[in-house]
Design a protein around this motif. Sequence first.
Motif, PDB file in Angstrom:
ATOM      1  N   GLY A  77      -4.949   7.041  43.359  1.00 23.27           N
ATOM      2  CA  GLY A  77      -4.272   6.176  42.523  1.00 23.27           C
ATOM      3  C   GLY A  77      -4.046   4.856  42.984  1.00 23.27           C
ATOM      4  O   GLY A  77      -3.324   4.006  42.534  1.00 23.27           O
ATOM      5  N   ARG A  78      -4.756   4.496  44.197  1.00 24.94           N
ATOM      6  CA  ARG A  78      -4.613   3.160  44.815  1.00 24.94           C
ATOM      7  C   ARG A  78      -4.681   1.954  43.719  1.00 24.94           C
ATOM      8  O   ARG A  78      -4.046   1.041  43.809  1.00 24.94           O
ATOM      9  N   LEU A  79      -5.962   2.087  43.004  1.00 22.48           N
ATOM     10  CA  LEU A  79      -6.254   0.900  42.131  1.00 22.48           C
ATOM     11  C   LEU A  79      -5.114   0.839  41.154  1.00 22.48           C
ATOM     12  O   LEU A  79      -4.729  -0.449  40.741  1.00 22.48           O
ATOM     13  N   MET A  80      -4.797   1.665  40.349  1.00 27.90           N
ATOM     14  CA  MET A  80      -3.883   2.042  39.397  1.00 27.90           C
ATOM     15  C   MET A  80      -2.570   1.271  39.936  1.00 27.90           C
ATOM     16  O   MET A  80      -1.828   0.443  39.329  1.00 27.90           O
ATOM     17  N   ILE A  81      -2.174   1.607  41.156  1.00 29.10           N
ATOM     18  CA  ILE A  81      -0.778   1.115  41.669  1.00 29.10           C
ATOM     19  C   ILE A  81      -0.863  -0.497  41.996  1.00 29.10           C
ATOM     20  O   ILE A  81       0.056  -1.100  42.047  1.00 29.10           O
ATOM     21  N   MET A  82      -2.285  -0.794  42.560  1.00 31.89           N
ATOM     22  CA  MET A  82      -2.323  -2.226  42.809  1.00 31.89           C
ATOM     23  C   MET A  82      -2.106  -2.955  41.480  1.00 31.89           C
ATOM     24  O   MET A  82      -1.649  -3.905  41.475  1.00 31.89           O
ATOM     25  N   LEU A  83      -2.680  -2.627  40.504  1.00 36.98           N
ATOM     26  CA  LEU A  83      -2.798  -3.022  39.098  1.00 36.98           C
ATOM     27  C   LEU A  83      -1.286  -3.064  38.680  1.00 36.98           C
ATOM     28  O   LEU A  83      -0.958  -4.544  38.203  1.00 36.98           O
ATOM     29  N   TRP A  84      -0.574  -2.199  38.596  1.00 38.09           N
ATOM     30  CA  TRP A  84       0.726  -2.179  38.138  1.00 38.09           C
ATOM     31  C   TRP A  84       1.611  -3.044  38.818  1.00 38.09           C
ATOM     32  O   TRP A  84       2.486  -3.825  38.467  1.00 38.09           O
ATOM     33  N   THR A  85       1.722  -3.020  40.278  1.00 34.46           N
ATOM     34  CA  THR A  85       2.243  -4.033  41.297  1.00 34.46           C
ATOM     35  C   THR A  85       1.992  -5.400  40.762  1.00 34.46           C
ATOM     36  O   THR A  85       3.133  -6.118  40.852  1.00 34.46           O
ATOM     37  N   THR A  86       0.717  -5.689  40.642  1.00 33.72           N
ATOM     38  CA  THR A  86       0.364  -7.232  40.373  1.00 33.72           C
ATOM     39  C   THR A  86       0.834  -7.344  38.882  1.00 33.72           C
ATOM     40  O   THR A  86       1.739  -8.389  38.782  1.00 33.72           O
ATOM     41  N   ILE A  87       0.920  -6.725  37.780  1.00 34.51           N
ATOM     42  CA  ILE A  87       1.275  -7.095  36.518  1.00 34.51           C
ATOM     43  C   ILE A  87       2.838  -7.086  36.830  1.00 34.51           C
ATOM     44  O   ILE A  87       3.454  -8.119  36.122  1.00 34.51           O
ATOM     45  N   LEU A  88       3.414  -6.419  37.315  1.00 36.47           N
ATOM     46  CA  LEU A  88       4.950  -6.277  37.438  1.00 36.47           C
ATOM     47  C   LEU A  88       5.702  -7.651  38.288  1.00 36.47           C
ATOM     48  O   LEU A  88       6.637  -7.922  37.997  1.00 36.47           O
ATOM     49  N   ASN A  89       4.607  -7.720  39.302  1.00 34.77           N
ATOM     50  CA  ASN A  89       5.047  -9.039  40.136  1.00 34.77           C
ATOM     51  C   ASN A  89       4.799 -10.257  39.445  1.00 34.77           C
ATOM     52  O   ASN A  89       5.365 -11.341  39.957  1.00 34.77           O
ATOM     53  N   GLN A 145      16.408 -23.859  38.504  1.00 32.81           N
ATOM     54  CA  GLN A 145      15.352 -24.817  37.934  1.00 32.81           C
ATOM     55  C   GLN A 145      14.212 -25.113  38.813  1.00 32.81           C
ATOM     56  O   GLN A 145      13.782 -26.153  38.711  1.00 32.81           O
ATOM     57  N   LEU A 146      13.702 -24.248  39.460  1.00 30.11           N
ATOM     58  CA  LEU A 146      12.732 -24.427  40.392  1.00 30.11           C
ATOM     59  C   LEU A 146      11.386 -24.175  39.487  1.00 30.11           C
ATOM     60  O   LEU A 146      11.331 -23.820  38.455  1.00 30.11           O
ATOM     61  N   ASN A 147      10.343 -24.511  40.244  1.00 29.99           N
ATOM     62  CA  ASN A 147       8.944 -24.333  39.712  1.00 29.99           C
ATOM     63  C   ASN A 147       8.681 -22.854  39.129  1.00 29.99           C
ATOM     64  O   ASN A 147       8.264 -22.031  40.088  1.00 29.99           O
ATOM     65  N   LYS A 148       8.686 -22.416  37.873  1.00 29.13           N
ATOM     66  CA  LYS A 148       8.473 -21.237  37.541  1.00 29.13           C
ATOM     67  C   LYS A 148       7.263 -20.618  37.873  1.00 29.13           C
ATOM     68  O   LYS A 148       6.868 -19.464  38.366  1.00 29.13           O
ATOM     69  N   TRP A 149       6.016 -21.401  37.478  1.00 28.32           N
ATOM     70  CA  TRP A 149       4.748 -21.026  37.339  1.00 28.32           C
ATOM     71  C   TRP A 149       4.104 -20.847  38.753  1.00 28.32           C
ATOM     72  O   TRP A 149       3.457 -19.924  39.023  1.00 28.32           O
ATOM     73  N   LEU A 150       4.698 -21.680  39.677  1.00 26.58           N
ATOM     74  CA  LEU A 150       4.298 -21.793  41.093  1.00 26.58           C
ATOM     75  C   LEU A 150       4.773 -20.256  41.667  1.00 26.58           C
ATOM     76  O   LEU A 150       3.826 -19.639  42.411  1.00 26.58           O
ATOM     77  N   PHE A 151       5.922 -19.804  41.444  1.00 27.31           N
ATOM     78  CA  PHE A 151       6.478 -18.539  42.083  1.00 27.31           C
ATOM     79  C   PHE A 151       5.714 -17.361  41.372  1.00 27.31           C
ATOM     80  O   PHE A 151       5.548 -16.442  41.892  1.00 27.31           O
ATOM     81  N   VAL A 152       5.724 -17.559  39.916  1.00 29.63           N
ATOM     82  CA  VAL A 152       4.975 -16.318  39.184  1.00 29.63           C
ATOM     83  C   VAL A 152       3.683 -16.198  39.613  1.00 29.63           C
ATOM     84  O   VAL A 152       3.265 -14.936  40.155  1.00 29.63           O
ATOM     85  N   LEU A 153       2.954 -17.168  39.866  1.00 34.08           N
ATOM     86  CA  LEU A 153       1.690 -17.019  40.231  1.00 34.08           C
ATOM     87  C   LEU A 153       1.671 -16.688  41.733  1.00 34.08           C
ATOM     88  O   LEU A 153       0.597 -15.923  42.126  1.00 34.08           O
ATOM     89  N   ALA A 154       2.121 -17.332  42.503  1.00 33.85           N
ATOM     90  CA  ALA A 154       2.277 -16.836  43.967  1.00 33.85           C
ATOM     91  C   ALA A 154       2.582 -15.555  44.172  1.00 33.85           C
ATOM     92  O   ALA A 154       2.085 -14.678  44.997  1.00 33.85           O
ATOM     93  N   SER A 155       3.499 -15.019  43.407  1.00 33.50           N
ATOM     94  CA  SER A 155       4.072 -13.478  43.513  1.00 33.50           C
ATOM     95  C   SER A 155       3.028 -12.703  43.040  1.00 33.50           C
ATOM     96  O   SER A 155       2.662 -11.710  43.617  1.00 33.50           O
ATOM     97  N   GLY A 156       2.211 -13.017  42.112  1.00 30.89           N
ATOM     98  CA  GLY A 156       1.177 -11.872  41.574  1.00 30.89           C
ATOM     99  C   GLY A 156       0.020 -12.006  42.810  1.00 30.89           C
ATOM    100  O   GLY A 156      -0.703 -10.900  42.958  1.00 30.89           O
TER     101      GLY A 156
END
Length: 167
Positions: free
Chosen positions: A26-38, A113-124
Amino acid sequence: MIEIIAAIVTTADILIVYTLLQLRRGRLMIMLWTTILNVLLPLIGFYAGEWVMIFFTGWGHALSSVLLSLIGLHILLSDSEDLSVVNKISPFFLALIVSIDAFGVSVTFGMMQLNKWLFVLASGFFSVIFSAIAFLYTGRLRVINSTFIRRLAGIVFICMGVLSLIY
């Protein structure tokens, strides 16, 4: 820039946990869920932080600094979980466990009020990278000392909280 550093620090636990678990299925599924949730959890956290700022305008900056420092303190004081139980958890919940800290950090960033999209995209982005590294090098990567990295992450969050209070 603080958004990218925070994204690296909050997703570093993915590398640690997934390497220590040595999962074979289940590595791929865990990786996908982790990315989506992050990506989703920080986005929700930013909106929650912005909402909190509406109600706590006068002292919201200090509150966000304290929350960020408390997250760091929590990381420092938390113990390693029993890994035998984690192997029986579904991929979604395993990904949720390693992704929930991104929500707390993003709430404070929304309040600041920091850059929302920068953090979200970097986290993903870093969640995909760290998951892939952990799953590719499971069993071969002995350099990672989870206690050291957890302590380092806690100290970094406390410093970020103190610095955001000062500036």
